[in-house]
Design a protein around this motif. Structure first.
Motif, PDB file in Angstrom:
ATOM      1  N   GLU A  86       0.833  -1.160   0.099  1.00 50.42           N
ATOM      2  CA  GLU A  86       0.001  -0.189  -0.295  1.00 50.42           C
ATOM      3  C   GLU A  86       0.830   1.420   0.158  1.00 50.42           C
ATOM      4  O   GLU A  86       1.411   1.584   0.741  1.00 50.42           O
ATOM      5  CB  GLU A  86      -1.198  -0.427   1.159  1.00 50.42           C
ATOM      6  N   HIS A  87       0.270   1.927  -0.706  1.00 47.04           N
ATOM      7  CA  HIS A  87       0.936   3.430  -0.913  1.00 47.04           C
ATOM      8  C   HIS A  87       0.648   4.355  -2.185  1.00 47.04           C
ATOM      9  O   HIS A  87      -0.500   4.328  -2.027  1.00 47.04           O
ATOM     10  CB  HIS A  87       2.637   3.526  -2.018  1.00 47.04           C
ATOM     11  N   ILE A  88       1.213   5.845  -1.403  1.00 47.87           N
ATOM     12  CA  ILE A  88       0.533   6.973  -2.452  1.00 47.87           C
ATOM     13  C   ILE A  88       2.007   6.782  -3.487  1.00 47.87           C
ATOM     14  O   ILE A  88       3.038   6.606  -3.119  1.00 47.87           O
ATOM     15  CB  ILE A  88       0.111   7.921  -1.795  1.00 47.87           C
ATOM     16  N   HIS A  89       1.308   7.937  -4.183  1.00 53.26           N
ATOM     17  CA  HIS A  89       2.285   9.165  -4.824  1.00 53.26           C
ATOM     18  C   HIS A  89       2.102  10.814  -4.962  1.00 53.26           C
ATOM     19  O   HIS A  89       1.160  10.478  -4.490  1.00 53.26           O
ATOM     20  CB  HIS A  89       2.049   8.917  -6.403  1.00 53.26           C
ATOM     21  N   GLY A 130      -2.037  10.880  -3.591  1.00 52.69           N
ATOM     22  CA  GLY A 130      -2.433  11.448  -2.491  1.00 52.69           C
ATOM     23  C   GLY A 130      -3.336  10.017  -1.982  1.00 52.69           C
ATOM     24  O   GLY A 130      -3.522   9.719  -0.852  1.00 52.69           O
ATOM     25  N   ILE A 131      -3.947   9.573  -3.032  1.00 59.00           N
ATOM     26  CA  ILE A 131      -4.880   7.758  -2.858  1.00 59.00           C
ATOM     27  C   ILE A 131      -3.707   7.038  -2.423  1.00 59.00           C
ATOM     28  O   ILE A 131      -3.269   6.984  -3.317  1.00 59.00           O
ATOM     29  CB  ILE A 131      -5.476   8.046  -4.167  1.00 59.00           C
ATOM     30  N   TYR A 132      -4.559   6.762  -1.258  1.00 59.04           N
ATOM     31  CA  TYR A 132      -3.702   5.082  -1.754  1.00 59.04           C
ATOM     32  C   TYR A 132      -4.349   3.671  -2.408  1.00 59.04           C
ATOM     33  O   TYR A 132      -5.372   4.001  -2.064  1.00 59.04           O
ATOM     34  CB  TYR A 132      -3.658   4.317   0.147  1.00 59.04           C
ATOM     35  N   HIS A 133      -3.373   2.943  -2.770  1.00 57.88           N
ATOM     36  CA  HIS A 133      -3.509   2.409  -3.432  1.00 57.88           C
ATOM     37  C   HIS A 133      -2.124   1.074  -3.234  1.00 57.88           C
ATOM     38  O   HIS A 133      -1.240   1.417  -3.037  1.00 57.88           O
ATOM     39  CB  HIS A 133      -3.493   2.675  -5.045  1.00 57.88           C
ATOM     40  N   ALA A 157       7.608   5.130  -4.639  1.00 58.16           N
ATOM     41  CA  ALA A 157       5.637   5.599  -4.068  1.00 58.16           C
ATOM     42  C   ALA A 157       6.450   5.819  -2.458  1.00 58.16           C
ATOM     43  O   ALA A 157       7.096   5.676  -2.690  1.00 58.16           O
ATOM     44  CB  ALA A 157       6.180   3.589  -4.184  1.00 58.16           C
ATOM     45  N   ILE A 158       5.319   6.229  -2.160  1.00 55.97           N
ATOM     46  CA  ILE A 158       5.615   6.140  -0.713  1.00 55.97           C
ATOM     47  C   ILE A 158       4.978   6.018   0.899  1.00 55.97           C
ATOM     48  O   ILE A 158       4.167   5.319   0.086  1.00 55.97           O
ATOM     49  CB  ILE A 158       4.953   7.914  -0.040  1.00 55.97           C
ATOM     50  N   TYR A 159       5.449   4.300   1.355  1.00 55.71           N
ATOM     51  CA  TYR A 159       3.959   3.205   1.966  1.00 55.71           C
ATOM     52  C   TYR A 159       3.142   4.007   2.873  1.00 55.71           C
ATOM     53  O   TYR A 159       3.601   4.842   3.539  1.00 55.71           O
ATOM     54  CB  TYR A 159       5.791   2.486   1.875  1.00 55.71           C
TER      55      TYR A 159
END
Length: 191
Positions: A86-89, A130-133, A157-159
């Motif tokens: 799970e991460h955002i960009h 900014g959405i977790y995916h 990715a920012i986990y």
């Protein structure tokens, strides 16, 4: 594309894990997820429709990535594990499937439930910054995907973690999509 709530049962991530509860395009739009159906073999070709979206959203570069065991070799399992974490960009994630199929899971921020989007060749999806995916291949274990970017091609990715919840792109996402009031209906281009 077919979207539904994930059943959250343990098991192979490549399986559908369909809870039997469908998710509408309106619900996806309320999460900031945009979708287009642009058949790969449609009349006039897909390129002009994808180019129009790229121009409208100011995407200046692109690349094509193949994800399967043959193309990734020994790195396949590690790459799939990385994509599924799970991460955002900090920028939009724009994908158009040219071949194959796979799952994008997005977090519904109001419930923390996973919404699973099953994409096939001809599906285009845009996930907001900014959405977790997360992403995984399905049982076919292969995709060929056009990726579009506002700048140079990159995947950073920012986990998920406490710091990520404070990331300015995450907080801006929550401000923009914290409710459904004023969210435009989903846009669908093509037949």
């Amino acid at each position: 594309m077919r979207a539904y709530y994930l059943d959250d049962l343990p098991g192979d991530q490549r399986l559908p894990h369909d809870s039997g509860r469908p998710v509408s395009f309106e619900t996806l739009a309320a999460l900031g997820v945009l979708y287009w159906r642009i058949p790969v073999d449609g009349p006039g070709g897909w390129e002009s429709q994808v180019n129009a979206i790229a121009d409208e959203r100011k995407y200046s570069s692109r690349d094509v990535v193949t994800a399967n065991r043959a193309s990734l070799g020994e790195a396949f399992d590690a790459k799939m594990a990385m994509f599924f974490k799970e991460h955002i960009h900090e920028d939009e994630e724009i994908r158009y499937l040219l071949e194959g199929s796979g799952f994008f899971d997005v977090r519904e921020h109001t419930t923390d439930a996973w919404v699973r989007c099953h994409l096939e060749a001809g599906d285009m999806i845009i996930l907001p910054a900014g959405i977790y995916h997360r992403f995984t291949l399905d049982e076919g274990e292969s995709t060929k995907t056009l990726r579009l970017f506002k700048d140079q091609p990159r995947w950073e990715a920012i986990y998920r973690g406490a710091e990520t919840d404070q990331n300015p792109y995450r907080t801006e996402y929550l401000k923009a999509f914290g409710g459904t009031e004023g969210v435009p209906p989903p846009v669908q281009v093509g037949a």
